[in-house]
Design an enzyme around this catalytic site. Structure first.
Site, PDB file in Angstrom:
ATOM      1  N   HIS A 138       0.874  -1.236   0.058  1.00 41.86           N
ATOM      2  CA  HIS A 138      -0.026   0.136  -0.088  1.00 41.86           C
ATOM      3  C   HIS A 138       0.820   1.152  -0.168  1.00 41.86           C
ATOM      4  O   HIS A 138       2.318   1.119   0.265  1.00 41.86           O
ATOM      5  CB  HIS A 138      -0.792  -0.004   1.101  1.00 41.86           C
ATOM      6  CG  HIS A 138      -0.114  -0.013   2.583  1.00 41.86           C
ATOM      7  ND1 HIS A 138       0.347  -0.971   3.098  1.00 41.86           N
ATOM      8  CD2 HIS A 138      -0.029   1.279   3.412  1.00 41.86           C
ATOM      9  CE1 HIS A 138       1.006  -0.356   4.298  1.00 41.86           C
ATOM     10  NE2 HIS A 138       0.744   0.791   4.274  1.00 41.86           N
ATOM     11  N   HIS A 188       4.700   0.248  -0.085  1.00 43.43           N
ATOM     12  CA  HIS A 188       5.433  -0.589   0.911  1.00 43.43           C
ATOM     13  C   HIS A 188       4.485  -1.550   1.580  1.00 43.43           C
ATOM     14  O   HIS A 188       3.220  -1.517   1.293  1.00 43.43           O
ATOM     15  CB  HIS A 188       6.021   0.159   1.974  1.00 43.43           C
ATOM     16  CG  HIS A 188       4.973   0.951   3.124  1.00 43.43           C
ATOM     17  ND1 HIS A 188       4.319   2.362   2.353  1.00 43.43           N
ATOM     18  CD2 HIS A 188       4.422   0.935   4.070  1.00 43.43           C
ATOM     19  CE1 HIS A 188       3.359   2.767   3.327  1.00 43.43           C
ATOM     20  NE2 HIS A 188       3.637   1.895   4.269  1.00 43.43           N
TER      21      HIS A 188
END
Ligand code: FE2
Length: 326
Positions: free
Chosen positions: A132, A281
């Site tokens: 996300h 990430h």
């Protein structure tokens, strides 16, 4: 120190007249660098701040080790990058520090257990869905995220980062043309939309829905960035159902290519800063595979509404903009 770090420390000709304040040691050719030679608990001079900002611009995510930093010092460091936001649009921060969000790995495990009431023998293995960009369900997601490792296990709980400018560059010209013109609907995930206590400050706890350009111009460099959040994008405006699903699958594959990634192994007191306009990430990636504790503290620096290739600016479809605490 690696050869690359020596080269970076030497600097460009215009920088060689003044000695670098920090040491930047890249982790991979295109994403991630470890920064040493600086104590983040102390006030930083302008040159040091500029060098750290340049390293984030060049490497997208930077890693510091052994920073024994207090809540006040963490916030003071964050303010070098801009005004701080509250901890999260939905979740509340610490009582004394509303900008600081403390997360423990047990929350993830509890959530996973709550969602699946079937006995373990009947539970299907799950795909990992943790990739996300922070807080894109609001129209002005935070610009930088800063995460400090408070309690870190000896193994497990790593975080992955991927370079979304590289992911855009890696697409064929014809697909770049397609994504340049698309807008994506981002909304609160089932986790974020879960049962929430009312906030003490009275702000809405959602739902939040926003429309973002699928390709955003990087606010500093103007690079095109594939602003695809695998955790919150439900669909692309104007596409049909199967077209949407193909594109969701394709972009997930592209942003998670190993060659665009760096994997960070935490230690106690590690501190990470990433450019939320340029990376996606995932972490802690393996919370379901180990039972040790892990606690981190996060602050976020405010950001503008992203701008697309055609000048379109992100818009809120439901919910308020992310506010600023200063
Ligand atoms: Fe995150």
């Amino acid at each position: 120190m690696s050869n690359a770090a020596v080269a970076l420390r030497a600097g460009t000709p215009s920088q060689q007249s003044r000695r670098s304040r920090i040491i930047v040691s890249p982790s991979t050719p295109i994403i991630g660098a470890e920064i040493s030679g600086v104590d983040l608990t102390q006030p930083l001079d302008d040159q040091t701040v500029e060098e750290i900002k340049a390293a984030i611009r060049d490497w997208r995510v930077v890693f510091f080790r052994d920073q024994d930093i207090s809540n006040e010092q963490l916030k003071a460091f964050g303010r070098y990058f801009g005004p701080l936001t509250p901890a999260h649009p939905i979740s509340e921060g610490l009582d004394d520090h509303p900008e600081i969000w403390e997360r423990s790995v047990e929350e993830y495990r509890t959530r996973r257990a709550d969602r699946d009431s079937r006995p373990p023998s009947k539970q299907a293995p799950r795909d990992y869905k943790g990739w996300h960009i922070d807080i894109t369900f609001v129209a002005n997601p935070n610009r930088f995220s800063i995460l400090h490792g408070t309690s870190i296990p000896p193994y497990g709980g790593d975080t992955l980062f991927t370079n979304l400018a590289a992911a855009y560059e890696g697409l064929s010209p014809k697909i770049r043309d397609l994504v340049d013109g698309l807008k994506a609907v981002h909304q609160t995930s089932s986790y974020d939309a879960g049962d929430r206590k009312p906030r003490k400050d009275g702000r809405s706890t959602g739902p939040f829905v926003s429309l973002h350009p699928l390709v955003r111009l990087h606010p500093e460099t103007g690079e095109r960035v594939l602003f695809f959040n695998a955790g919150t994008v439900t669909h692309f405006a104007g596409l049909k159902e199967r077209e949407n699903q193909f594109l969701l699958d394709l972009l997930f594959h592209e942003i998670t290519r190993p060659e665009y990634q760096v994997r960070f192994r935490w230690q106690p007191k590690s501190l990470v800063v990433w450019d939320n306009a340029a990376v996606s990430h995932a972490g802690p990636i393996d919370y379901a595979q180990f039972s040790l504790g892990r606690t981190v503290r996060r602050i976020t620096v405010a950001g503008d509404r992203p701008e697309g290739v055609d000048g379109f600016r992100s818009q809120p479809l439901e919910g308020e903009l992310f506010n600023v605490l200063g």
